[in-house]
Enzyme design. Structure first.
Site, PDB file in Angstrom:
ATOM      1  N   GLY A  70       9.464  16.919  -4.930  1.00 60.81           N
ATOM      2  CA  GLY A  70      10.898  16.844  -5.215  1.00 60.81           C
ATOM      3  C   GLY A  70      11.331  15.513  -5.801  1.00 60.81           C
ATOM      4  O   GLY A  70      12.138  15.469  -6.738  1.00 60.81           O
ATOM      5  N   SER A  71      10.795  14.417  -5.269  1.00 63.32           N
ATOM      6  CA  SER A  71      11.199  13.093  -5.763  1.00 63.32           C
ATOM      7  C   SER A  71      10.852  12.943  -7.237  1.00 63.32           C
ATOM      8  O   SER A  71      11.662  12.453  -8.034  1.00 63.32           O
ATOM      9  CB  SER A  71      10.502  11.987  -4.966  1.00 63.32           C
ATOM     10  OG  SER A  71      10.813  12.093  -3.599  1.00 63.32           O
ATOM     11  N   ASN A 151      20.236  17.623   2.851  1.00 65.32           N
ATOM     12  CA  ASN A 151      19.075  17.593   3.732  1.00 65.32           C
ATOM     13  C   ASN A 151      19.397  17.168   5.160  1.00 65.32           C
ATOM     14  O   ASN A 151      18.624  17.415   6.066  1.00 65.32           O
ATOM     15  CB  ASN A 151      17.985  16.682   3.152  1.00 65.32           C
ATOM     16  CG  ASN A 151      18.514  15.371   2.649  1.00 65.32           C
ATOM     17  OD1 ASN A 151      19.366  15.313   1.769  1.00 65.32           O
ATOM     18  ND2 ASN A 151      18.041  14.292   3.229  1.00 65.32           N
ATOM     19  N   GLN A 179      16.142  21.476  -0.579  1.00 67.43           N
ATOM     20  CA  GLN A 179      16.403  22.119   0.721  1.00 67.43           C
ATOM     21  C   GLN A 179      16.780  23.595   0.573  1.00 67.43           C
ATOM     22  O   GLN A 179      16.842  24.318   1.569  1.00 67.43           O
ATOM     23  CB  GLN A 179      17.533  21.386   1.449  1.00 67.43           C
ATOM     24  CG  GLN A 179      17.151  20.004   1.954  1.00 67.43           C
ATOM     25  CD  GLN A 179      16.148  20.028   3.099  1.00 67.43           C
ATOM     26  OE1 GLN A 179      16.067  20.986   3.866  1.00 67.43           O
ATOM     27  NE2 GLN A 179      15.365  18.972   3.226  1.00 67.43           N
ATOM     28  N   SER A 199      10.459  21.500  -4.018  1.00 69.56           N
ATOM     29  CA  SER A 199       9.281  20.910  -3.399  1.00 69.56           C
ATOM     30  C   SER A 199       8.644  21.903  -2.430  1.00 69.56           C
ATOM     31  O   SER A 199       9.316  22.449  -1.559  1.00 69.56           O
ATOM     32  CB  SER A 199       9.692  19.640  -2.651  1.00 69.56           C
ATOM     33  OG  SER A 199       8.570  19.076  -2.019  1.00 69.56           O
ATOM     34  N   HIS A 201       6.507  21.665   0.099  1.00 70.25           N
ATOM     35  CA  HIS A 201       6.319  21.423   1.541  1.00 70.25           C
ATOM     36  C   HIS A 201       7.597  21.660   2.352  1.00 70.25           C
ATOM     37  O   HIS A 201       7.570  21.588   3.581  1.00 70.25           O
ATOM     38  CB  HIS A 201       5.731  20.032   1.804  1.00 70.25           C
ATOM     39  CG  HIS A 201       6.664  18.881   1.674  1.00 70.25           C
ATOM     40  ND1 HIS A 201       7.328  18.359   2.745  1.00 70.25           N
ATOM     41  CD2 HIS A 201       7.049  18.142   0.598  1.00 70.25           C
ATOM     42  CE1 HIS A 201       8.072  17.329   2.334  1.00 70.25           C
ATOM     43  NE2 HIS A 201       7.922  17.197   1.029  1.00 70.25           N
ATOM     44  N   THR A 237      -5.025  16.658 -15.187  1.00 67.08           N
ATOM     45  CA  THR A 237      -5.689  17.890 -14.757  1.00 67.08           C
ATOM     46  C   THR A 237      -4.915  18.555 -13.619  1.00 67.08           C
ATOM     47  O   THR A 237      -4.559  17.906 -12.634  1.00 67.08           O
ATOM     48  CB  THR A 237      -7.136  17.579 -14.320  1.00 67.08           C
ATOM     49  OG1 THR A 237      -7.789  16.953 -15.422  1.00 67.08           O
ATOM     50  CG2 THR A 237      -7.887  18.838 -13.922  1.00 67.08           C
ATOM     51  N   CYS A 324      13.737   9.283   5.938  1.00 76.37           N
ATOM     52  CA  CYS A 324      13.381   8.198   5.018  1.00 76.37           C
ATOM     53  C   CYS A 324      14.006   6.883   5.455  1.00 76.37           C
ATOM     54  O   CYS A 324      13.525   5.820   5.114  1.00 76.37           O
ATOM     55  CB  CYS A 324      13.847   8.515   3.614  1.00 76.37           C
ATOM     56  SG  CYS A 324      13.531  10.200   3.133  1.00 76.37           S
TER      57      CYS A 324
END
Ligand SMILES: *Cc1c(COP(=O)(O)O)cnc(C)c1O
Length: 393
Positions: A70-71, A151, A179, A199, A201, A237, A324
């Site tokens: 996401g970042s 979030n 989110q 993202s 995860h 790759t 964070c």
């Protein structure tokens, strides 16, 4: 009892996603750019994953660019559009006060480079007003970037309406949907989204993989120069196993969306009602327009970090403010943005649920929190002061 209630920070890899990844971590290890069959099998893995992600979001396959998460997608979208529009003399960006740091720190960087940034208020309910977006757009506005769902407090923004206003005024619209993807139904075309970050995860996929949706026709500058991967815009790759895991997790989440939403909403509301029974507590963010798994509650006279440690001793994993920023003493910028005083913002607890949480776990949390709050308040000078001010002591 062990209860994982920090799914907004990250989620457990689903079994389906793991199984989808295994072939590319073992036998199908070829380079997706190689012409022999082993490489072509990997190439098919890349394209099938891209098509699966696109299908869930209502995008075209070649509008999906895989990133590391996401970042990276946020950075690419915002810096890319900024570079593109600066050439046309447009150096104004509109965002909100409670974005993720991947967005806030990126626009901050652009501000140092001469861009003008407007931070829209999110009010007490944690929702941006479409009217404010409309009024903030100027002749030189390059981009509007407003998150889909917050979030920390889980509030869902009027994305389709914001997108419509942007299009009316000829401005590009990016949304950080990290989110939201996999948790709410999204159709990028119907919702007027030009660029969207996601993202894996955050929806039971693997870490280190995400994607940027970029609408056809937007000539986003290359992120990484090199080979022809990701249409030449992000060389390197391909991590085929990660792409396959992301696609499988997203498809699985989307297939079970209605069922998961119903289950989670019930668990969330049970948890909110249970925790609000604690004296001097409040729910942060709009009660209706919020992610089905998000609970964010402030307890006056309590220090969030201590609350987390006590919860951890009870086997409960939760969060206070943003993961964070924990380790810093500043209260969450999100809670300050919705108008919480510093000392109340400090006593906030985020519990983010997923569909594998159970009613028993919710009841366990509800049984643990009040006694911890009482213990913390008993040794809190702040709570004593509050009680004196209210004439209770
Ligand atoms: C987690 C998160 C991000 C960052 O995503 P990563 O994949 O961890 O880089 C960005 N925005 C929001 C809203 C998030 O919740």
């Amino acid at each position: 009892m062990q209860v994982y209630a920090d799914n907004a920070a990250t989620t457990k890899l689903s079994e389906t996603a793991l199984q989808a990844m295994m072939p590319y971590l073992t036998d199908t290890f070829g380079n997706a750019s190689s012409l022999y069959s082993l490489g072509q099998d990997a190439h098919h893995g890349v394209q099938a994953s891209r098509a699966a992600v696109a299908a869930v979001l209502g995008a075209d396959t070649n509008e999906i660019y895989f990133t590391s998460g996401g970042s990276e997608a946020d950075n690419w979208a915002i810096k890319g559009v900024a570079e593109l529009m600066a050439k046309k003399g447009k150096k104004h960006i509109i965002t909100s006060a409670f974005e993720h740091h991947a967005v806030l720190h990126t626009v901050k960087k652009l501000e140092e480079q001469g861009f003008r940034i407007t931070y829209l208020p999110v009010y007490e309910n944690g929702i941006v007003k479409v009217e404010d977006v409309k009024n903030a757009i100027c002749e030189d506005t390059a981009l509007v970037t407003i998150m889909y769902a917050n979030n920390e407090i889980g509030t869902i923004q009027p994305v389709a309406e914001i997108g419509a206003v942007c299009h009316e005024k000829g401005v590009l619209f990016h949304t950080d949907a990290v989110q939201a993807v996999g948790h709410v139904a999204i159709d990028v075309k119907a919702q007027n989204i030009d660029l969207m970050s996601m993202s894996a995860h955050k929806f039971h996929g693997p870490k280190g993989i995400g994607a940027l949706y970029c609408k056809k026709g937007i000539r986003l500058p290359n992120l990484i120069e090199g080979g022809a991967q990701e249409r030449g815009r992000r060389a390197g790759t391909e991590a085929v196993y990660a792409m396959a895991g992301m696609a499988a997790a997203l498809t699985e989440a989307n297939d079970a969306l209605a069922q998961n939403t119903a289950k989670l909403t019930a668990l969330r509301d049970r948890l909110i009602d249970g925790l609000l029974k604690v004296e001097s507590s409040r729910l942060n963010g709009d009660r209706q327009n919020r992610l089905p798994g998000n609970v964010n509650i402030s307890f006056e006279g309590v220090e969030g970090e201590s609350l987390l440690l006590y919860l951890d001793m009870k086997g409960i994993s939760a969060s206070s403010g943003s993961a964070c920023t924990s380790g810093s003493l500043d209260p969450s910028h999100v809670l300050l943005a919705i108008g919480l005083p510093h000392e109340v913002a400090h006593g906030s607890l985020r519990l983010s649920l997923c569909e594998s949480n159970t009613e028993e776990e919710i009841d366990y949390i509800i049984s643990c929190v009040p006694e911890i709050i009482e213990r913390l308040r008993n040794m809190s000078p702040l709570w004593e002061r509050i009680q004196k001010e209210r004439g209770n002591l």
